[in-house]
Design a protein around this motif. Structure first.
Motif, PDB file in Angstrom:
ATOM      1  N   LEU A 196      14.975  40.115  37.576  1.00 51.01           N
ATOM      2  CA  LEU A 196      15.888  40.223  36.426  1.00 51.01           C
ATOM      3  C   LEU A 196      16.999  39.188  36.503  1.00 51.01           C
ATOM      4  O   LEU A 196      17.402  38.624  35.480  1.00 51.01           O
ATOM      5  CB  LEU A 196      16.479  41.633  36.359  1.00 51.01           C
ATOM      6  N   ARG A 197      17.503  38.905  37.719  1.00 56.64           N
ATOM      7  CA  ARG A 197      18.544  37.869  37.837  1.00 56.64           C
ATOM      8  C   ARG A 197      17.973  36.506  37.445  1.00 56.64           C
ATOM      9  O   ARG A 197      18.651  35.723  36.792  1.00 56.64           O
ATOM     10  CB  ARG A 197      19.135  37.846  39.252  1.00 56.64           C
TER      11      ARG A 197
ATOM     12  N   ARG B  72      12.929  53.004  39.175  1.00 60.05           N
ATOM     13  CA  ARG B  72      14.281  53.559  39.212  1.00 60.05           C
ATOM     14  C   ARG B  72      14.443  54.675  38.188  1.00 60.05           C
ATOM     15  O   ARG B  72      15.556  55.136  37.963  1.00 60.05           O
ATOM     16  CB  ARG B  72      15.281  52.461  38.881  1.00 60.05           C
TER      17      ARG B  72
ATOM     18  N   GLN C  45       9.428  54.958  34.648  1.00 59.05           N
ATOM     19  CA  GLN C  45       8.918  53.808  35.420  1.00 59.05           C
ATOM     20  C   GLN C  45       7.897  54.270  36.458  1.00 59.05           C
ATOM     21  O   GLN C  45       6.881  53.604  36.689  1.00 59.05           O
ATOM     22  CB  GLN C  45      10.063  53.070  36.116  1.00 59.05           C
TER      23      GLN C  45
ATOM     24  N   GLY D 235      13.452  48.287  44.628  1.00 61.70           N
ATOM     25  CA  GLY D 235      14.292  48.583  43.461  1.00 61.70           C
ATOM     26  C   GLY D 235      13.496  49.003  42.243  1.00 61.70           C
ATOM     27  O   GLY D 235      14.031  49.064  41.140  1.00 61.70           O
TER      28      GLY D 235
ATOM     29  N   GLU E  98      24.159  49.382  34.087  1.00 64.97           N
ATOM     30  CA  GLU E  98      23.133  50.254  33.495  1.00 64.97           C
ATOM     31  C   GLU E  98      21.754  49.774  33.929  1.00 64.97           C
ATOM     32  O   GLU E  98      21.595  48.627  34.342  1.00 64.97           O
ATOM     33  CB  GLU E  98      23.171  50.142  31.962  1.00 64.97           C
TER      34      GLU E  98
ATOM     35  N   VAL F 187      18.260  48.257  33.105  1.00 67.91           N
ATOM     36  CA  VAL F 187      17.612  47.451  32.074  1.00 67.91           C
ATOM     37  C   VAL F 187      16.515  48.351  31.476  1.00 67.91           C
ATOM     38  O   VAL F 187      15.886  49.125  32.219  1.00 67.91           O
ATOM     39  CB  VAL F 187      17.043  46.162  32.721  1.00 67.91           C
TER      40      VAL F 187
ATOM     41  N   THR G 270      12.732  43.959  41.577  1.00 67.86           N
ATOM     42  CA  THR G 270      13.038  43.846  40.146  1.00 67.86           C
ATOM     43  C   THR G 270      14.426  43.232  39.933  1.00 67.86           C
ATOM     44  O   THR G 270      14.620  42.500  38.966  1.00 67.86           O
ATOM     45  CB  THR G 270      12.929  45.209  39.435  1.00 67.86           C
TER      46      THR G 270
ATOM     47  N   ARG H 250      26.953  52.368  38.198  1.00 65.66           N
ATOM     48  CA  ARG H 250      25.622  52.314  38.822  1.00 65.66           C
ATOM     49  C   ARG H 250      25.334  53.604  39.577  1.00 65.66           C
ATOM     50  O   ARG H 250      24.220  54.118  39.551  1.00 65.66           O
ATOM     51  CB  ARG H 250      25.525  51.120  39.764  1.00 65.66           C
TER      52      ARG H 250
ATOM     53  N   ARG I  27      28.709  40.059  44.743  1.00 68.43           N
ATOM     54  CA  ARG I  27      27.840  39.754  43.615  1.00 68.43           C
ATOM     55  C   ARG I  27      28.625  40.009  42.327  1.00 68.43           C
ATOM     56  O   ARG I  27      29.474  40.903  42.293  1.00 68.43           O
ATOM     57  CB  ARG I  27      26.611  40.674  43.693  1.00 68.43           C
TER      58      ARG I  27
END
Ligand code: AMP
Length: 158
Positions: free
Chosen positions: A10-11, A62, A66, A59, A32, A34, A6, A114, A103
């Motif tokens: 998402l990136r 989370r 989900q 990932g 946070e 998403v 994910t 996180r 990153r």
């Protein structure tokens, strides 16, 4: 095995100049999660495209919502989970690794947040999957090859 991460999805979305991409990027930069509906929708679309015997979700999930949504998707596909792998790394080592990665969402503030979000929203999944007898823990403090070997050994039919 198809690898669906994910974070990667998402990136890719965040690099598009869409409203959804911008919203995702705001959450990622703040450390946070998403929002669940965005991530669930992404995975749902990928899984519904089908054409894969086996996949690895990286990932995701989370959060408990989900995980519940994933259960429903997999029920619909009649494709139960084989195993849930938790790669465990202590806090200090984790922070050192994240800050060494370079990153853009790996600043000290984002990493701190996180980890807080992880404890609040992701850690409850340990109980969720332990109760379903799916959880395997792997010691992630070792080198890449050792961790890879343990992950592979935990995956049935791999
Ligand atoms: P990762 O590449 O797995 O470290 O993910 C990078 C960022 O994407 C995370 O810090 C979250 O902001 C977001 N993200 C990735 N996976 C999820 C997920 N399953 N639910 C919510 N947000 C996610």
């Amino acid at each position: 095995m198809v690898h669906l991460a994910t974070g990667d999805l998402l990136r890719a979305a965040a690099s598009d100049e869409t409203e959804l991409g911008r919203e995702a990027k705001r959450h990622m930069d703040a450390g946070e999660l998403v929002p669940d509906h965005v991530v669930i929708g992404m995975i749902d679309r990928r899984l519904s495209e089908g054409a894969s015997d086996a996949f690895l979700l990286d990932g995701f999930p989370r959060s408990v919502p989900q995980a519940e949504a994933l259960d429903q998707m997999l029920d619909r596909l009649a494709a139960p989970l084989d195993v849930v792998i938790a790669i465990e790394v202590g806090r200090d080592e984790l922070i050192a690794r994240l800050l060494g990665r370079g990153r853009s969402d790996d600043t000290p503030e984002t990493v701190e947040n996180r980890l807080r979000v992880y404890v609040d929203q992701t850690e409850p999944l340990f109980d969720y999957y332990r109760e379903r007898s799916l959880l395997r823990a792997v010691d992630g403090e070792r080198g890449i090859d050792e961790v890879y070997g343990s992950v592979r050994a935990a995956v049935p039919h791999a």
